[in-house]
Design a protein around this motif. Structure first.
Motif, PDB file in Angstrom:
ATOM      1  N   TYR A  21       0.926  -1.219  -0.069  1.00  0.00           N
ATOM      2  CA  TYR A  21       0.059   0.002  -0.112  1.00  0.00           C
ATOM      3  C   TYR A  21       0.842   1.258   0.013  1.00  0.00           C
ATOM      4  O   TYR A  21       1.576   1.591   1.001  1.00  0.00           O
ATOM      5  CB  TYR A  21      -0.880   0.124   1.193  1.00  0.00           C
ATOM      6  CG  TYR A  21      -1.666   1.346   1.455  1.00  0.00           C
ATOM      7  CD1 TYR A  21      -2.654   1.653   0.375  1.00  0.00           C
ATOM      8  CD2 TYR A  21      -1.380   2.229   2.223  1.00  0.00           C
ATOM      9  CE1 TYR A  21      -3.338   3.090   0.406  1.00  0.00           C
ATOM     10  CE2 TYR A  21      -2.155   3.115   2.810  1.00  0.00           C
ATOM     11  CZ  TYR A  21      -3.159   3.763   1.547  1.00  0.00           C
ATOM     12  OH  TYR A  21      -3.928   4.611   1.785  1.00  0.00           O
ATOM     13  N   ASN A  22       0.780   2.014  -1.205  1.00  0.00           N
ATOM     14  CA  ASN A  22       1.779   3.135  -1.313  1.00  0.00           C
ATOM     15  C   ASN A  22       3.389   2.921  -0.987  1.00  0.00           C
ATOM     16  O   ASN A  22       3.876   3.463   0.004  1.00  0.00           O
ATOM     17  CB  ASN A  22       1.201   4.210  -0.391  1.00  0.00           C
ATOM     18  CG  ASN A  22      -0.140   4.849  -0.971  1.00  0.00           C
ATOM     19  OD1 ASN A  22      -0.544   4.738  -2.405  1.00  0.00           O
ATOM     20  ND2 ASN A  22      -0.873   5.777  -0.282  1.00  0.00           N
ATOM     21  N   GLU A  23       3.784   2.022  -1.543  1.00  0.00           N
ATOM     22  CA  GLU A  23       5.129   1.873  -1.414  1.00  0.00           C
ATOM     23  C   GLU A  23       5.891   1.888  -2.625  1.00  0.00           C
ATOM     24  O   GLU A  23       6.780   1.127  -3.026  1.00  0.00           O
ATOM     25  CB  GLU A  23       5.433   0.314  -0.983  1.00  0.00           C
ATOM     26  CG  GLU A  23       4.524  -0.102   0.202  1.00  0.00           C
ATOM     27  CD  GLU A  23       5.251   0.426   1.563  1.00  0.00           C
ATOM     28  OE1 GLU A  23       6.185   1.250   1.192  1.00  0.00           O
ATOM     29  OE2 GLU A  23       5.003   0.209   2.468  1.00  0.00           O
ATOM     30  N   ALA A  24       5.656   3.045  -3.577  1.00  0.00           N
ATOM     31  CA  ALA A  24       6.383   3.295  -4.751  1.00  0.00           C
ATOM     32  C   ALA A  24       7.911   3.510  -4.619  1.00  0.00           C
ATOM     33  O   ALA A  24       8.587   3.244  -5.408  1.00  0.00           O
ATOM     34  CB  ALA A  24       5.650   4.590  -5.526  1.00  0.00           C
ATOM     35  N   ILE A  25       8.322   4.060  -3.476  1.00  0.00           N
ATOM     36  CA  ILE A  25       9.622   4.370  -3.246  1.00  0.00           C
ATOM     37  C   ILE A  25      10.549   3.103  -3.314  1.00  0.00           C
ATOM     38  O   ILE A  25      11.799   3.090  -3.517  1.00  0.00           O
ATOM     39  CB  ILE A  25       9.743   5.299  -1.802  1.00  0.00           C
ATOM     40  CG1 ILE A  25       9.255   6.448  -2.129  1.00  0.00           C
ATOM     41  CG2 ILE A  25      11.275   5.293  -1.586  1.00  0.00           C
ATOM     42  CD1 ILE A  25       9.344   7.360  -0.708  1.00  0.00           C
ATOM     43  N   ASP A  47      -1.681  -4.961  -4.752  1.00  0.00           N
ATOM     44  CA  ASP A  47      -1.561  -3.687  -4.487  1.00  0.00           C
ATOM     45  C   ASP A  47      -3.259  -3.476  -3.680  1.00  0.00           C
ATOM     46  O   ASP A  47      -4.108  -3.632  -4.414  1.00  0.00           O
ATOM     47  CB  ASP A  47      -1.737  -3.024  -5.772  1.00  0.00           C
ATOM     48  CG  ASP A  47      -1.909  -1.558  -5.651  1.00  0.00           C
ATOM     49  OD1 ASP A  47      -1.284  -0.771  -4.614  1.00  0.00           O
ATOM     50  OD2 ASP A  47      -2.505  -0.898  -6.375  1.00  0.00           O
ATOM     51  N   SER A  50      -3.445   1.544  -3.502  1.00  0.00           N
ATOM     52  CA  SER A  50      -2.201   2.276  -3.614  1.00  0.00           C
ATOM     53  C   SER A  50      -2.808   3.500  -4.460  1.00  0.00           C
ATOM     54  O   SER A  50      -3.398   3.605  -5.368  1.00  0.00           O
ATOM     55  CB  SER A  50      -1.072   1.738  -4.072  1.00  0.00           C
ATOM     56  OG  SER A  50      -0.475   0.885  -3.251  1.00  0.00           O
ATOM     57  N   THR A  51      -2.539   4.752  -3.906  1.00  0.00           N
ATOM     58  CA  THR A  51      -2.524   6.119  -4.610  1.00  0.00           C
ATOM     59  C   THR A  51      -1.398   6.593  -5.502  1.00  0.00           C
ATOM     60  O   THR A  51      -1.476   7.627  -5.961  1.00  0.00           O
ATOM     61  CB  THR A  51      -3.087   7.110  -3.944  1.00  0.00           C
ATOM     62  OG1 THR A  51      -2.141   7.243  -2.743  1.00  0.00           O
ATOM     63  CG2 THR A  51      -4.402   6.710  -3.311  1.00  0.00           C
ATOM     64  N   ASP A  52      -0.348   5.786  -5.315  1.00  0.00           N
ATOM     65  CA  ASP A  52       0.822   6.196  -6.119  1.00  0.00           C
ATOM     66  C   ASP A  52       1.130   5.223  -7.245  1.00  0.00           C
ATOM     67  O   ASP A  52       0.505   4.582  -7.618  1.00  0.00           O
ATOM     68  CB  ASP A  52       2.149   6.554  -5.068  1.00  0.00           C
ATOM     69  CG  ASP A  52       2.319   5.019  -4.234  1.00  0.00           C
ATOM     70  OD1 ASP A  52       1.755   4.132  -4.703  1.00  0.00           O
ATOM     71  OD2 ASP A  52       3.156   4.992  -3.504  1.00  0.00           O
ATOM     72  N   ASP A  53       2.385   5.175  -7.685  1.00  0.00           N
ATOM     73  CA  ASP A  53       3.008   4.537  -8.646  1.00  0.00           C
ATOM     74  C   ASP A  53       3.201   2.830  -8.322  1.00  0.00           C
ATOM     75  O   ASP A  53       4.033   2.273  -9.009  1.00  0.00           O
ATOM     76  CB  ASP A  53       4.049   5.102  -9.653  1.00  0.00           C
ATOM     77  CG  ASP A  53       3.428   6.498 -10.173  1.00  0.00           C
ATOM     78  OD1 ASP A  53       2.252   6.310 -10.684  1.00  0.00           O
ATOM     79  OD2 ASP A  53       4.423   7.053 -10.632  1.00  0.00           O
ATOM     80  N   THR A  54       2.864   2.438  -7.319  1.00  0.00           N
ATOM     81  CA  THR A  54       3.096   1.278  -6.526  1.00  0.00           C
ATOM     82  C   THR A  54       2.914   0.032  -7.546  1.00  0.00           C
ATOM     83  O   THR A  54       3.901  -1.002  -8.043  1.00  0.00           O
ATOM     84  CB  THR A  54       2.422   0.936  -5.315  1.00  0.00           C
ATOM     85  OG1 THR A  54       2.894   1.629  -4.436  1.00  0.00           O
ATOM     86  CG2 THR A  54       2.965  -0.590  -5.006  1.00  0.00           C
ATOM     87  N   SER A 211       9.688   7.269   2.895  1.00  0.00           N
ATOM     88  CA  SER A 211       8.821   5.890   3.364  1.00  0.00           C
ATOM     89  C   SER A 211       8.364   6.074   4.185  1.00  0.00           C
ATOM     90  O   SER A 211       9.150   6.070   5.554  1.00  0.00           O
ATOM     91  CB  SER A 211       9.488   4.930   2.816  1.00  0.00           C
ATOM     92  OG  SER A 211       8.383   3.850   2.959  1.00  0.00           O
TER      93      SER A 211
END
Length: 313
Positions: A21-25, A47, A50-54, A211
């Motif tokens: 969940y939101n771990e794009a970094i 996923d 997630s609201t990012d590019d995960t 993160s």
């Protein structure tokens, strides 16, 4: 160096499950590191809204990405265990806090030593030294002490998110939790149902800059303690209700002693309401003990049926 246990010529299939969940970094690095140490294993990233590019970054790193709309780590694991079939399941978080070098050995323990659950042990490794959230250290040690005392076990890390499972465990584990208390639930279920549980130290590092943890120390901590309490009532009902029964019985007897003492001295019972209340408290104690006994017998019967069902598979 990759492990020979996942040789493509082997019929044994190893999968790596990564809830996110939101771990794009970090997700790209995690997937890459997993594929480095287990190149033949399939990596599934689930996923969780997630609201990012995960999802995109995980797919680009070579993972199979699945969307799970129900929020919470427990819900993610429920879908993972239902969807994926394998001979060995490896679970690791997508936040790049767990070292991946121990994964091949964890898989070998499941495939060659017939272990049902291998717990990646952070607390015997680097967790207590590098973790900068001191209440997490206290919470981990508290939960470990409570569960090991309740179930007479010696699991060194109850709440680790890095684990390996056999298909026997995965396909028979009833996921009840929705959030981060799922690790505690898995450990208690394995201990109570006599699965083979082993531990292996794994390296742990803090999250990289930028993160953020999704775990709330206070609210999720209370949920974990609540899960331990409810599962203790479920798995050890006779002990739980016997303690309550003993408290009620002692309270009823202590309250009734002055009444009986006065009766034997004078032949009168002036505090009749006190005697009635104490009688009801003693009756409550007996009812609590009987409830615990019935639940214990029912639970034992359920465990017998579960064992029979697992033996047929």
């Amino acid at each position: 160096m990759s492990s020979p246990i996942v040789n493509p010529d082997s019929a044994r299939r190893v999968v790596v499950l990564v809830p996110c969940y939101n771990e794009a970094i970090t997700i790209g690095k995690v997937v890459g590191d997993v594929r480095r140490v287990l190149p033949e294993a399939q990596v599934y990233v689930y996923d969780n809204n997630s609201t990012d590019d995960t999802a995109r970054l995980a797919r680009e790193a070579g993972a199979i990405v699945v969307s799970e709309p129900r929020q919470g780590k427990g819900n993610v694991l429920r879908s993972m265990f239902r969807d994926v079939d394998a001979d060995c399941y490896l679970l690791i978080d997508g936040d790049d806090t767990y070292g991946v070098d121990a994964l091949p050995e964890m898989a070998r323990m499941v495939l060659e030593q017939r272990v049902d659950m291998v717990v990646g042990d952070r607390l015997s490794s680097t967790y207590l030294q590098v973790n900068n959230r001191r209440y997490h250290n206290f919470g981990n040690l508290l939960v470990r002490g409570l569960i090991n005392r309740m179930f007479k076990s010696s699991v060194p890390d109850i709440m680790s998110g890095c684990r390996a499972f056999s298909p026997l465990f995965v396909k028979n584990f009833p996921v009840l939790s929705q959030g981060f208390e799922i690790e505690t639930e898995m450990t208690i279920y394995a201990l109570d149902n006599n699965f083979v549980v082993r531990s292996l130290p794994v390296a742990y590092a803090n999250r990289p800059a930028g993160s953020t943890s999704k775990l709330n120390t206070v609210s999720d901590g209370f949920r974990v303690i609540g899960t331990i309490f409810s599962l203790f009532v479920h798995f050890r009902p006779l002990l739980f209700f016997s303690v309550l029964a003993a408290i009620c019985f002692v309270a009823g007897v202590v309250g009734a002693i002055p009444v009986f003492a006065e009766y034997f001295a004078t032949g009168l019972v002036p505090r009749f309401p006190t005697l009635i209340v104490c009688g009801f408290i003693i009756m409550l104690a007996l009812l609590l003990f009987v409830c615990g006994l019935i639940l214990q017998v029912t639970g034992t019967r359920h465990k017998q049926l579960t064992e029979l069902l697992m033996n047929k598979k």
